[in-house]
Scaffold this active site. Structure first.
Site, PDB file in Angstrom:
ATOM      1  N   ASP A  85       0.860  -1.188   0.000  1.00 30.37           N
ATOM      2  CA  ASP A  85       0.000   0.000   0.000  1.00 30.37           C
ATOM      3  C   ASP A  85       0.894   1.236   0.000  1.00 30.37           C
ATOM      4  OD1 ASP A  85      -1.964   1.947   0.412  1.00 30.37           O
ATOM      5  OD2 ASP A  85      -3.110   0.680   1.798  1.00 30.37           O
ATOM      6  N   ASP A  96      -3.280   7.455  -3.201  1.00 30.15           N
ATOM      7  CA  ASP A  96      -3.220   6.312  -2.279  1.00 30.15           C
ATOM      8  C   ASP A  96      -3.643   5.085  -3.084  1.00 30.15           C
ATOM      9  OD1 ASP A  96      -3.425   4.593  -0.108  1.00 30.15           O
ATOM     10  OD2 ASP A  96      -5.098   5.645   0.847  1.00 30.15           O
ATOM     11  N   HIS A 157     -11.942   5.802   2.080  1.00 32.16           N
ATOM     12  CA  HIS A 157     -12.017   7.074   2.800  1.00 32.16           C
ATOM     13  C   HIS A 157     -11.887   8.251   1.858  1.00 32.16           C
ATOM     14  CE1 HIS A 157      -7.579   7.082   2.342  1.00 32.16           C
ATOM     15  NE2 HIS A 157      -7.748   5.770   2.438  1.00 32.16           N
ATOM     16  N   HIS A 165      -7.217  10.481   5.927  1.00 30.88           N
ATOM     17  CA  HIS A 165      -8.531   9.898   6.242  1.00 30.88           C
ATOM     18  C   HIS A 165      -9.447  11.031   6.674  1.00 30.88           C
ATOM     19  CE1 HIS A 165      -6.006   6.210   6.641  1.00 30.88           C
ATOM     20  NE2 HIS A 165      -6.972   5.755   5.894  1.00 30.88           N
ATOM     21  N   GLU A 190     -11.019   1.011  -1.468  1.00 29.17           N
ATOM     22  CA  GLU A 190     -10.110  -0.096  -1.175  1.00 29.17           C
ATOM     23  C   GLU A 190     -10.803  -1.307  -0.581  1.00 29.17           C
ATOM     24  OE1 GLU A 190      -7.135   0.861   1.858  1.00 29.17           O
ATOM     25  OE2 GLU A 190      -8.075   2.804   2.132  1.00 29.17           O
ATOM     26  N   GLU A 281      -6.570  -1.035  -4.285  1.00 22.73           N
ATOM     27  CA  GLU A 281      -6.988   0.347  -4.006  1.00 22.73           C
ATOM     28  C   GLU A 281      -6.627   1.304  -5.135  1.00 22.73           C
ATOM     29  OE1 GLU A 281      -5.035   2.114  -0.582  1.00 22.73           O
ATOM     30  OE2 GLU A 281      -6.623   3.617  -0.364  1.00 22.73           O
TER      31      GLU A 281
END
Ligand code: MN
Ligand code: MN
Length: 297
Positions: A85, A96, A157, A165, A190, A281
């Site tokens: 990640d 992200d 998020h 977040h 994700e 993700e």
């Protein structure tokens, strides 16, 4: 979002995606976790971005929030299911993105593609006005049709400037939330897939930290470290690997900050039945009725 920020968001996303690809190419039997994490982070910096958080390398039943410490000597083993990640930011605008790879075996390919498929379905349907519960429903339905379970208490998020977040959470199950996705929002989607119970709990410390609110601390090196982290790394999560040169005996100073509540450490997130977990993700910006994926290489 203004054009300048949009450009930064796209650059951060592209760099994160390329860094993730580098990680996917590197992970193999006998390779050190530390080398993979450091190479990915160095790549991000070499492209003019900064890591938005330490590279997470979470293995098997560990779903997320593990990064190797300074001097970690562990290596990937055959059969490991590795979630990589990666986050990169340009002036706080964050990409992200995550993928799962299996080391020297092919036992979990279906679970890996299930997470990817669920994510890609969301990429197809997401847009202004869509209720969050519809996203959760789509993820849950897709994963269950593949014969697995989504991890119900892990979510995507909203992402804002220097805030990983922020705002909305993006469910991986139909949670009945009728709040809607809105134009201009940046969301990290994700899905996590498991052959376990479909829940995670907090595990051991994962070597990822964040600053908490400032408060008085007498110890001079701890104070100096706090200021250096705030100045050089900002409010985003960080690794002990990144602070070694900030003050002498940095680990000791970091422990003091944790003890005095100025820094907190994240725990790893572990599947409750020790089921295997896979993840996929993307970050997406909502543009009218569609989403533009920012984390494509
Ligand atoms: Mn991520
Ligand atoms: Mn995320």
């Amino acid at each position: 979002m203004n054009e300048g920020d949009l450009d930064k968001l796209r650059r951060a996303g592209t760099i994160a995606a390329q860094a993730l690809q580098l990680g996917q190419d590197m992970v193999s039997e006998g390779v050190r976790l530390l080398d993979v994490a450091e190479e990915i982070e160095a790549y991000i910096i070499s492209k003019g971005a900064r890591p938005a958080f330490p590279v997470n390398l979470s293995i098997n039943e560990v779903a997320a929030h593990f990064t190797p410490k300074t001097n970690d000597r562990s290596v990937f083993d055959a059969g490991d299911v590795v979630k990589i990640d990666v986050g990169a930011h340009v002036d706080g605008m964050i990409g992200d993105t995550a993928a799962t790879v299996e080391v020297s075996s092919k036992r979990y390919q279906d679970m890996i593609s299930s997470a990817q498929k669920a994510r890609d379905i969301v990429m197809e349907i997401i847009g202004d006005g869509m209720p969050l519960s519809n996203i959760g429903q789509a993820v849950e339905g897709s994963i269950k049709a593949d014969g697995f379970l989504p991890v119900a208490n892990l979510t995507g998020h909203e992402v804002k400037c220097y805030d990983l977040h922020a705002g909305l959470t993006v469910p991986n199950v139909d949670d009945g939330n009728d709040e809607k996705v809105r134009d201009g929002m940046v969301l990290a989607v994700e899905p996590f897939v498991t052959n376990g119970e479909g829940l995670i709990k907090a595990g051991r410390p994962g070597n990822i930290y964040r600053l908490r609110e400032e408060r008085p601390v007498r110890d001079e090196s701890a104070r100096e470290l706090y200021d250096a982290i705030k100045r050089d790394l900002g409010p985003l999560p960080f690794s002990d690997r990144w602070i070694q040169d900030m003050v002498p005996r940095a680990n000791l100073a970091l422990n003091k900050l944790v003890r005095h509540g100025l820094v907190s450490g994240y725990a790893t997130l572990v599947e409750v039945k020790r089921g295997c977990v896979t993840q996929s993700e993307h970050t997406v910006i909502i543009r009218g009725k569609k989403g533009e994926i920012t984390t494509l290489a």
